[in-house]
Design a protein around this motif. Structure first.
Motif, short mmCIF file in Angstrom:
data_model
loop_
_atom_site.label_atom_id
_atom_site.label_comp_id
_atom_site.label_asym_id
_atom_site.label_seq_id
_atom_site.Cartn_x
_atom_site.Cartn_y
_atom_site.Cartn_z
N SER A 1 -5.61 -10.21 3.74
CA SER A 1 -6.12 -9.29 4.76
C SER A 1 -7.58 -9.61 5.07
O SER A 1 -8.29 -10.22 4.26
N ILE A 2 -8.01 -9.21 6.24
CA ILE A 2 -9.39 -9.47 6.66
C ILE A 2 -10.38 -8.88 5.65
O ILE A 2 -11.32 -9.55 5.22
N ASN A 3 -10.16 -7.64 5.24
CA ASN A 3 -11.09 -7.00 4.30
C ASN A 3 -11.14 -7.72 2.96
O ASN A 3 -12.20 -7.89 2.37
N ARG A 4 -9.98 -8.17 2.48
CA ARG A 4 -9.97 -8.88 1.20
C ARG A 4 -10.67 -10.24 1.32
O ARG A 4 -11.42 -10.64 0.44
N LEU A 5 -10.44 -10.96 2.41
CA LEU A 5 -11.10 -12.25 2.61
C LEU A 5 -12.62 -12.09 2.69
O LEU A 5 -13.36 -12.87 2.09
N ILE A 6 -13.07 -11.09 3.42
CA ILE A 6 -14.51 -10.86 3.53
C ILE A 6 -15.10 -10.53 2.16
O ILE A 6 -16.14 -11.07 1.77
N LEU A 7 -14.44 -9.65 1.42
CA LEU A 7 -14.92 -9.30 0.09
C LEU A 7 -14.92 -10.53 -0.82
O LEU A 7 -15.89 -10.78 -1.53
N ALA A 8 -13.85 -11.30 -0.77
CA ALA A 8 -13.76 -12.50 -1.62
C ALA A 8 -14.91 -13.46 -1.34
O ALA A 8 -15.64 -13.85 -2.26
N TYR A 9 -15.08 -13.83 -0.09
CA TYR A 9 -16.13 -14.80 0.24
C TYR A 9 -17.53 -14.26 -0.07
O TYR A 9 -18.42 -15.03 -0.44
N SER A 10 -17.72 -12.95 0.06
CA SER A 10 -19.04 -12.37 -0.26
C SER A 10 -19.36 -12.49 -1.74
O SER A 10 -20.52 -12.38 -2.14
N GLN A 11 -18.32 -12.73 -2.56
CA GLN A 11 -18.51 -12.87 -4.01
C GLN A 11 -18.31 -14.31 -4.49
O GLN A 11 -18.26 -14.56 -5.69
N GLY A 12 -18.18 -15.24 -3.55
CA GLY A 12 -17.99 -16.63 -3.94
C GLY A 12 -16.57 -16.93 -4.40
O GLY A 12 -16.34 -17.84 -5.20
N ILE A 13 -15.60 -16.18 -3.89
CA ILE A 13 -14.20 -16.35 -4.25
C ILE A 13 -13.45 -16.81 -3.01
O ILE A 13 -13.73 -16.33 -1.91
N PHE A 14 -12.49 -17.72 -3.18
CA PHE A 14 -11.72 -18.17 -2.02
C PHE A 14 -10.26 -18.42 -2.42
O PHE A 14 -9.97 -18.74 -3.57
N PRO A 15 -9.33 -18.26 -1.45
CA PRO A 15 -7.93 -18.53 -1.74
C PRO A 15 -7.61 -20.00 -1.53
O PRO A 15 -8.13 -20.64 -0.62
N TRP A 16 -6.73 -20.53 -2.39
CA TRP A 16 -6.27 -21.90 -2.26
C TRP A 16 -5.00 -22.02 -3.09
O TRP A 16 -5.03 -21.80 -4.30
N TYR A 17 -3.90 -22.33 -2.43
CA TYR A 17 -2.62 -22.34 -3.13
C TYR A 17 -1.62 -23.18 -2.37
O TYR A 17 -1.80 -23.47 -1.19
N ASN A 18 -0.55 -23.57 -3.03
CA ASN A 18 0.52 -24.33 -2.41
C ASN A 18 1.49 -23.38 -1.72
O ASN A 18 1.63 -22.22 -2.13
N PRO A 19 2.19 -23.85 -0.69
CA PRO A 19 3.07 -22.97 0.08
C PRO A 19 4.10 -22.21 -0.75
O PRO A 19 4.42 -21.08 -0.46
N GLU A 20 4.62 -22.81 -1.80
CA GLU A 20 5.66 -22.15 -2.59
C GLU A 20 5.11 -21.27 -3.70
O GLU A 20 5.87 -20.62 -4.42
N ASP A 21 3.80 -21.21 -3.87
CA ASP A 21 3.18 -20.46 -4.95
C ASP A 21 2.58 -19.14 -4.45
O ASP A 21 2.33 -18.99 -3.26
N PRO A 22 2.31 -18.22 -5.38
CA PRO A 22 1.57 -17.01 -4.99
C PRO A 22 0.13 -17.40 -4.66
O PRO A 22 -0.33 -18.50 -4.99
N ILE A 23 -0.57 -16.50 -4.00
CA ILE A 23 -1.97 -16.76 -3.64
C ILE A 23 -2.80 -16.90 -4.92
O ILE A 23 -2.75 -16.04 -5.80
N LEU A 24 -3.55 -17.98 -5.01
CA LEU A 24 -4.50 -18.18 -6.11
C LEU A 24 -5.90 -17.97 -5.57
O LEU A 24 -6.24 -18.48 -4.50
N TRP A 25 -6.71 -17.23 -6.31
CA TRP A 25 -8.10 -16.96 -5.92
C TRP A 25 -9.01 -17.69 -6.88
O TRP A 25 -8.89 -17.56 -8.10
N TRP A 26 -9.93 -18.47 -6.34
CA TRP A 26 -10.78 -19.38 -7.10
C TRP A 26 -12.25 -18.97 -7.02
O TRP A 26 -12.72 -18.50 -5.99
N SER A 27 -12.94 -19.23 -8.12
CA SER A 27 -14.40 -19.07 -8.15
C SER A 27 -14.96 -20.05 -9.18
O SER A 27 -15.35 -19.68 -10.29
N PRO A 28 -14.95 -21.34 -8.82
CA PRO A 28 -15.42 -22.35 -9.78
C PRO A 28 -16.93 -22.25 -10.02
O PRO A 28 -17.68 -21.81 -9.16
#
Length: 128
Positions: A32-59
């Motif tokens: 969702s827009i709100n979740r993406l904005i919150l994620a990026y504001s904290q240095g978190i981003f989604p990255w996942y394969n099509p067959e997998d659940p959404i993975l959220w990263w913050s390396p």
């Protein structure tokens, strides 16, 4: 470190410092827009394969480029002054992300990580 499971009831993320060694912080939730904005504001981003659940990263460490701190060496200035390339902002976003999704890279034998769900979410985010 544990990997946290997100649900659709709350867009909150755990502290990014709790990401595992590879940088995975959480699984699930939505794009969702709100979740993406919150994620990026904290240095978190989604990255996942099509067959997998959404993975959220913050390396850690993260690479952050601050334009006002960018120093271009004298040896690079002639290259940039040739004006072989141009850049723009907010032009043809939907077309660009579609091409990024469809473009196969040399040696890549799998679908793009830009799923239809992700493409649609980022188009909505850009429009917002």
């Amino acid at each position: 470190m544990p990997i946290f499971w997100l649900d659709n009831q709350s867009i909150a993320f755990p502290n990014p410092e709790l990401a595992n060694e590879q940088g995975v912080l959480a699984v699930g939730g939505d794009l969702s827009i709100n979740r993406l904005i919150l994620a990026y504001s904290q240095g978190i981003f989604p990255w996942y394969n099509p067959e997998d659940p959404i993975l959220w990263w913050s390396p850690d460490p993260r690479f952050v480029l601050f334009p006002e701190e960018l120093k271009v060496s004298k040896s690079m200035r002639p290259y940039f002054n040739n004006q072989k390339y141009a850049w723009s902002i907010d032009r043809a976003f939907e077309e660009v992300i579609k091409h990024c999704q469809q473009n196969k890279r040399k040696g890549q034998n799998f679908e793009s990580w830009i799923t239809d769900e992700m493409k649609d979410a980022y188009i909505k985010l850009h429009e917002a």
